[in-house]
Design an enzyme around this catalytic site. Structure first.
Site, PDB file in Angstrom:
ATOM      1  N   THR A  44       8.940   1.571   8.477  1.00 45.13           N
ATOM      2  CA  THR A  44       8.779   0.559   9.678  1.00 45.13           C
ATOM      3  C   THR A  44       9.856   0.564  10.422  1.00 45.13           C
ATOM      4  OG1 THR A  44       7.844  -0.805   7.945  1.00 45.13           O
ATOM      5  CG2 THR A  44       8.394  -1.858   9.981  1.00 45.13           C
ATOM      6  N   ALA A  45      10.987   0.963   9.968  1.00 40.01           N
ATOM      7  CA  ALA A  45      12.271   1.306  10.915  1.00 40.01           C
ATOM      8  C   ALA A  45      12.030   2.358  11.998  1.00 40.01           C
ATOM      9  CB  ALA A  45      13.408   1.561  10.073  1.00 40.01           C
ATOM     10  N   HIS A  69      18.655  -2.028   5.331  1.00 41.12           N
ATOM     11  CA  HIS A  69      19.383  -2.730   4.196  1.00 41.12           C
ATOM     12  C   HIS A  69      20.656  -3.141   4.298  1.00 41.12           C
ATOM     13  CE1 HIS A  69      15.890  -1.135   2.220  1.00 41.12           C
ATOM     14  NE2 HIS A  69      16.274  -0.024   1.944  1.00 41.12           N
ATOM     15  N   LYS A 106       6.202  -1.072  -3.859  1.00 44.12           N
ATOM     16  CA  LYS A 106       6.947  -1.459  -2.595  1.00 44.12           C
ATOM     17  C   LYS A 106       7.052  -0.465  -1.574  1.00 44.12           C
ATOM     18  CE  LYS A 106       9.702  -4.175   0.120  1.00 44.12           C
ATOM     19  NZ  LYS A 106      11.057  -4.563  -0.570  1.00 44.12           N
ATOM     20  N   VAL A 107       6.445  -0.622  -0.483  1.00 44.03           N
ATOM     21  CA  VAL A 107       6.538   0.461   0.640  1.00 44.03           C
ATOM     22  C   VAL A 107       6.783  -0.126   1.854  1.00 44.03           C
ATOM     23  CG1 VAL A 107       4.729   1.893  -0.569  1.00 44.03           C
ATOM     24  CG2 VAL A 107       3.907   0.226   1.046  1.00 44.03           C
ATOM     25  N   SER A 108       6.772   0.832   2.722  1.00 49.19           N
ATOM     26  CA  SER A 108       7.124   0.302   4.227  1.00 49.19           C
ATOM     27  C   SER A 108       5.694  -0.002   4.673  1.00 49.19           C
ATOM     28  CB  SER A 108       7.420   1.394   5.095  1.00 49.19           C
ATOM     29  OG  SER A 108       8.716   1.907   4.767  1.00 49.19           O
TER      30      SER A 108
END
Length: 277
Positions: A104-105, A148, A52-54
């Protein structure tokens, strides 16, 4: 099958059925829990089979990994926030904490800041996401980019929301916000990749069909989180795009990475790089 994802409620909810062997025909998982900045680095080094990655890290890893069309996190009204200790603070030249420069943020923040922060921000400090709000409150940094469950809890720290990166993205694109992706090694082969995508999709469906079954797994890895906040977290980040990216999901991912490449923030995607085998 070696996999790494975060201990956050949305990931443990999504992968519970698969991780605990409740999916007939799905490969067994050897799970490593790691924060997104760690899994992004794993992807760049080609570690583990599934991660699970950005979405922001995809331009750096798609030669080695394929994007699975399900299991990730996109949505509406779920974007990262910029927080400050006082309302209305100018970020020009300020010290900003972010969870990862490959996140991504961070891409959403840089695209926003290019339009909204005259003269640009100052120093960018990378720190674990759970340290960011305390650092803003203490004055260690001038502002923090949070992800989050922080969007539900920042008021507990006496902090103020300066801007919502998701609101900016949605208002300018009309597309969902791409946050976290599931990727798997291309060397596994097309048949194996399709099997993994099917397992991820079935695991999401199983969690929706019997949400109580996942609660022990979610709680075990979110012990310091209020159960009500964990439920909000899952409700926000696990949605139709988790079951399948669909046309809007793929458009959002392409849109983000194309805009970021135009700003020189990431390499341009090769033609067909997002295609699933």
């Amino acid at each position: 099958m070696r996999i790494a994802y975060s201990p956050c409620p949305n990931d443990t909810f999504v992968f519970d059925a698969w991780a605990h062997g409740r999916l007939i025909g799905a490969p067994a998982l050897d799970v490593t829990f790691a924060d997104i900045d760690i899994t992004n680095g794993m992807a760049e080094r080609g570690e583990l089979d599934v991660l699970k990655v950005s979405y922001a890290v995809l331009p750096y890893v798609l030669d080695t990994y394929a994007l699975l069309p399900c299991g990730g996190a996109l949505g509406r009204g779920c974007g990262p926030l910029v927080l400050t200790s006082e309302p209305g603070v100018s970020l020009t030249g300020r010290r900003i904490a972010v969870p990862s420069e490959r996140s991504t943020a961070y891409l959403l923040f840089r695209l926003w800041a290019a339009e909204q922060v005259p003269g640009g921000v100052g120093e960018i400090v990378v720190m674990p996401f759970d340290r960011i709000m305390p650092a803003v409150r203490s004055g260690e940094v001038d502002a923090g980019l949070v992800i989050h469950e922080a969007r539900f809890t920042y008021r507990n720290y006496g902090l103020h929301r300066l801007a919502d990166m998701g609101e900016h993205w949605e208002s300018t694109t009309r597309l969902p916000i791409p946050l976290g992706a599931i990727i798997a090694k291309r060397s596994l082969g097309a048949e194996r990749l399709r099997l993994l995508a099917d397992a991820a999709r079935r695991s999401v469906r199983a969690a929706w069909d019997d949400p109580e079954a996942s609660r022990p797994y979610v709680r075990a890895h979110a012990q310091e989180m209020d159960p009500a906040v964990a439920d909000q977290h899952i409700g926000l980040y696990v949605n139709e795009f988790t079951a399948g990216l669909g046309e809007d999901g793929y458009a959002a991912v392409r849109g983000l990475l194309t805009r970021a490449a135009a700003e020189g923030l990431v390499p341009a995607l090769a033609p067909g790089a997002l295609d699933f085998p």
